[in-house]
Design a protein around this motif. Structure first.
Motif: not given
Length: 145
Positions: A118-145
């Motif tokens: 946890s002290t080394d964990l810096n795998m921020d794959f979503l760093e290029k997304l804003s908080e709002e964009e990340a929310g939209h992405l998550s909603d779309l992935l939920d909708k897909l399933r």
């Protein structure tokens, strides 16, 4: 910024096909980055998932419960747990009432490894997304399933 058509050097018949290929390609990209990250710790992303499940539970869990809670439900979950057990990161506890049931518990070494990670964990794959964009992405992935 990535471009799936350039990355796979292909054209797509429509946006739904393009989106599906993009999801699969991105999943592979994330998996490769995770594998590289966890390699120095001597575990796989799936083994990390098992350790996090056990830590979060706070009590020993049935092996079947651990399998059901895994992000990537793997038929080789028993083998993953065997490896964690041989590294002394988890322990198996027999059930007093049913020989067929085995409980899995995270050890102190397992908890220490999680703390180290946890002290080394810096795998921020979503760093290029804003908080709002990340929310939209998550909603779309939920909708897909």
């Amino acid at each position: 910024m990535g471009n799936i058509a350039e990355d796979v050097q292909s054209r797509f018949e429509n946006n739904k096909v393009k989106a599906l290929i993009n999801i699969l390609y991105t999943a592979g990209w994330i998996t490769n980055r995770q594998n590289a990250f966890f390699k120095p710790f001597g575990i796989s992303p799936q083994q990390y998932n098992i350790l996090r499940i056990l830590k979060g539970a706070g009590v020993p869990l049935k092996a079947q419960t651990v399998k059901e809670r895994m992000i990537e439900r793997s038929p080789n979950a028993t083998r993953l747990m065997d490896k964690l057990s041989s590294k002394k990161l988890i322990e198996r506890l027999p059930c007093d009432h049913d020989r067929r049931v085995v409980y899995i518990n995270i050890t102190k070494d397992g908890l220490s490894l999680l703390k180290e990670i946890s002290t080394d964990l810096n795998m921020d794959f979503l760093e290029k997304l804003s908080e709002e964009e990340a929310g939209h992405l998550s909603d779309l992935l939920d909708k897909l399933r």
